[in-house]
Design a protein around this motif. Structure first.
Motif, short mmCIF file in Angstrom:
data_model
loop_
_atom_site.label_atom_id
_atom_site.label_comp_id
_atom_site.label_asym_id
_atom_site.label_seq_id
_atom_site.Cartn_x
_atom_site.Cartn_y
_atom_site.Cartn_z
N ALA A 112 93.61 -21.52 31.61
CA ALA A 112 94.87 -21.80 30.92
C ALA A 112 95.04 -20.95 29.66
O ALA A 112 96.11 -20.95 29.06
CB ALA A 112 94.94 -23.29 30.54
N THR A 312 92.91 -39.37 35.70
CA THR A 312 94.22 -38.98 36.20
C THR A 312 94.16 -38.41 37.61
O THR A 312 95.11 -38.55 38.39
CB THR A 312 94.89 -37.96 35.25
N ARG A 469 93.96 -34.67 26.41
CA ARG A 469 95.17 -34.60 27.23
C ARG A 469 94.78 -34.19 28.64
O ARG A 469 94.33 -33.08 28.87
CB ARG A 469 96.16 -33.58 26.65
N GLY A 470 94.93 -35.11 29.59
CA GLY A 470 94.60 -34.80 30.98
C GLY A 470 93.18 -34.35 31.18
O GLY A 470 92.90 -33.52 32.04
N GLU A 472 91.41 -32.63 29.05
CA GLU A 472 91.11 -31.47 28.20
C GLU A 472 90.98 -31.93 26.74
O GLU A 472 91.87 -32.62 26.21
CB GLU A 472 92.24 -30.43 28.29
N TYR A 502 99.19 -38.40 30.99
CA TYR A 502 98.09 -37.51 30.59
C TYR A 502 97.07 -38.16 29.66
O TYR A 502 96.13 -37.51 29.24
CB TYR A 502 98.65 -36.26 29.92
N GLU A 505 99.52 -37.08 24.45
CA GLU A 505 100.36 -35.90 24.31
C GLU A 505 100.34 -35.49 22.85
O GLU A 505 100.14 -36.31 21.95
CB GLU A 505 101.79 -36.18 24.75
N HIS A 533 98.97 -24.11 28.02
CA HIS A 533 100.13 -25.01 28.15
C HIS A 533 99.83 -26.41 27.63
O HIS A 533 100.70 -27.07 27.06
CB HIS A 533 100.56 -25.08 29.62
N TYR A 534 98.58 -26.88 27.81
CA TYR A 534 98.28 -28.24 27.39
C TYR A 534 98.15 -28.37 25.87
O TYR A 534 98.03 -29.48 25.35
CB TYR A 534 97.01 -28.76 28.09
N LYS A 535 98.16 -27.24 25.17
CA LYS A 535 98.10 -27.28 23.71
C LYS A 535 99.48 -27.20 23.06
O LYS A 535 99.60 -27.32 21.85
CB LYS A 535 97.23 -26.13 23.19
N ARG A 538 104.36 -31.60 22.88
CA ARG A 538 105.50 -32.13 23.61
C ARG A 538 106.58 -32.62 22.64
O ARG A 538 107.77 -32.45 22.88
CB ARG A 538 105.06 -33.28 24.52
#
Length: 575
Positions: A112, A312, A469-470, A472, A502, A505, A533-535, A538
């Motif tokens: 990622a 998840t 998150r998910g 990570e 997740y 967020e 993307h996960y960083k 949101r």
């Protein structure tokens, strides 16, 4: 097989020691792997379902030796760092074992990662070679590398040079043999592999110089300040951890473990690959990235007996509309880890997925990673509410975060780990290593935990605001440091908010510089392609300032509470 240690008599303080009846393995990974091959050459070692490839232990050894020879052919020598930037595939485990065979340090790079992150990772540890996927979904890895090093368009393979990646000499891209356009300056993986010799005499010569305490793997963990730290692990660290993880699952050569978790993370490469390889079991990769349907299909088709995942993942499998079509009756064990496990999910996994002997594991990259794990014998109430007992040859304690005193059973404090699993250190970062590992050898996890009088550990929170998150681990400070680069950002604070999908967020509160304007889309565009993307937060809010104490310390809990109120969020009930 060792039985799960049962501390007796009952503990009077939160300090527990693991069993020591089964000795530690004191040899390099390559030597241990060769001995396993000699015991069961024809047993199946690896199935990569999405690549339609299968390897017996002997066939896997042959390809590992061929690749190890090819890596030496690139001019690499023991101690050199070699990066792997890829999702799950056969090439990944070939790299894991081939580098270990000849003393090269494998550097795991998160797929990622984007331009700024991969540049940092490669330069932080002076990577001399990199093996990468060409692309995956929307990620074009070769394009990102060319953005960093446009000079390569005129270079010959093995003689790369660039301003931004000064140490990198060779880039190898994972191809389907005979397919895909040539990449100027880069080499196909199939061509690299073909250049090696399985019986290369240099392999045994190098092997004779290796020690179990040699560093063999670097994994980047998000830091509380700046960019990630490179946790450096030895043969002894991860080989023994993989072995004792497999012991808790009662793995044997008859087991077939489905591994949908990422190999770039300890979950895949240690709890997955090394747990299997130390017990002669079969590694099964259902896909390159997680896909619930392919997991269900692969478990059925390959008659898997074990399945790993973060909560998840298990939820996605259980809730898949075709779930009831698949025969999962061969399953018995596996590991759920990565984030707190909801009790009801655990119960569904044990009944609906036949995983009656599933275990829970807890740890961190810096401890190879597992410190505590339940076993197949752990009582159900403990299995759904704790992360089990301390692993063999390790110690764990819970201390008061300020005084350092060991607390009484049931009292929360910081969890610390000591023993063979504690990392060699952070690469080229003595100050942060000394901050994490005290003079007595205890790794301070930063996690808040309780230990009951029987030694069962429960993780109850995180001291330094880490967000999961998910599955990570994300440290808000890393995101803040990145957003500070934006010329219109004056100040920023990032917190985690509860999220049903997740787990958590990210939310950023931003103070804009006077005379400047910013929108949420401006911030997201600034992040795109530069951080994973996960960083990317949101939720983004523009504020005049932050809640603070009278001494000027920012109160992140008040930011979190305000956002929960604004959004109507509630904390998830988890074990």
């Amino acid at each position: 097989m060792s039985a799960e240690p049962m501390p007796t008599p009952l503990l009077t303080r939160s300090l527990a020691q693991g069993a020591t009846d089964v000795p530690l393995i004191d040899e390099p990974i390559g030597a241990f792997f060769d001995a396993m091959v000699a015991r069961q050459p024809e047993r199946e070692a690896l199935v990569s379902a999405h690549q339609q490839r299968r390897y017996s232990y002997l066939a896997l050894q042959c390809e590992v030796n061929r690749l190890a020879s090819a890596l030496l052919g690139l001019g690499l020598v023991p101690g050199d760092r070699v990066g792997i930037w890829s999702h799950n595939n056969a090439e990944w485990v070939l790299m894991q074992l081939a580098t270990a065979k000849v003393g090269l340090i494998l550097v795991n790079i998160n797929p990622a990662y984007r331009v700024a992150e991969v540049e940092y990772a490669l330069n932080k540890v002076d990577c001399k070679a990199l093996v990468t996927m060409a692309s995956f979904k929307t990620s074009d890895y070769l394009a990102m590398l060319r953005e960093l090093a446009p000079e390569w368009v005129h270079a010959q393979p093995g003689s790369l040079a660039s301003v931004r990646l000064p140490h990198l000499q060779s880039v190898v891209w994972i191809d389907v043999a005979g397919q895909g356009d040539e990449q100027p300056g880069m080499q196909r993986f199939s061509d690299l592999l073909a250049s090696g010799q399985p019986d290369d005499p240099r392999l045994s010569q190098v092997a004779a110089t290796l020690k179990s305490t040699d560093p063999i793997n670097i994994q980047f963990t998000s830091g509380t300040t700046g960019f990630p730290k490179g946790a450096t692990l030895t043969h002894r660290n991860i080989l023994n951890n993989g072995f004792f993880i497999g012991e808790a699952m009662r793995l044997s050569p008859d087991d077939r473990l489905c591994i949908p978790v990422p190999l770039y993370h300890c979950f895949g490469m240690v709890l997955g690959n090394l747990a299997c390889l130390t017990h002669g079991a079969t590694m099964v990769y259902p896909n390159d990235g997680f896909d619930a349907l392919s997991v269900l299909q692969t478990v059925q088709n390959e008659r898997c007996t074990g399945l790993h995942g973060v909560p998840t993942m298990f939820i996605a499998e259980l809730d898949h509309p075709r779930f009831k079509e698949f025969d999962l009756s061969t399953l018995r064990t596996g590991i759920m880890a990565g984030s707190p496990c909801p009790t009801e999910v655990m119960k569904r996994v044990m009944t609906d997925m036949h995983l009656s002997q599933i275990t829970i594991a807890y740890g961190m990259t810096e401890t190879s990673p597992v410190s505590c794990q339940s076993s197949i014998d752990t009582p159900l109430d403990k299995r759904v509410s704790t992360v089990g007992l301390v692993q063999p040859h390790l110690e764990v304690k819970v201390i008061h975060p300020e005084s350092g005193d060991i607390v009484a059973p049931g009292v929360s404090g910081e969890l610390c780990t000591r023993g063979y699993s504690v990392m060699h250190g952070y690469w080229d970062d003595a100050p942060r290593t000394q901050e994490a590992i005290d003079a007595a050898g205890w790794m301070h996890t930063g996690d808040l935990a309780t230990m009951d009088s029987s030694g069962y550990v429960n993780i109850v929170g995180r001291i330094k605001d880490m967000v999961i998150r998910g599955g990570e681990n994300v440290y808000p400070r890393e995101i803040e440091e990145f957003l500070y680069r934006h010329p219109a950002v004056q100040d920023v604070q990032v917190v985690g908010l509860p999220d049903k999908r997740y787990g958590e967020e990210l939310c950023a509160w931003i103070v804009v510089r006077p005379g400047q304007t910013l929108t949420e889309d401006d911030i997201r565009s600034f992040c795109k392609g530069q951080i994973a993307h996960y960083k990317v937060p949101r939720y983004i809010r523009f504020v005049e300032g932050f809640p603070m104490t009278v001494t000027g310390k920012i109160q992140k809990f008040r930011i979190r509470d305000e956002m929960k109120n604004q959004l109507g969020l509630e904390e998830e009930k988890t074990a």
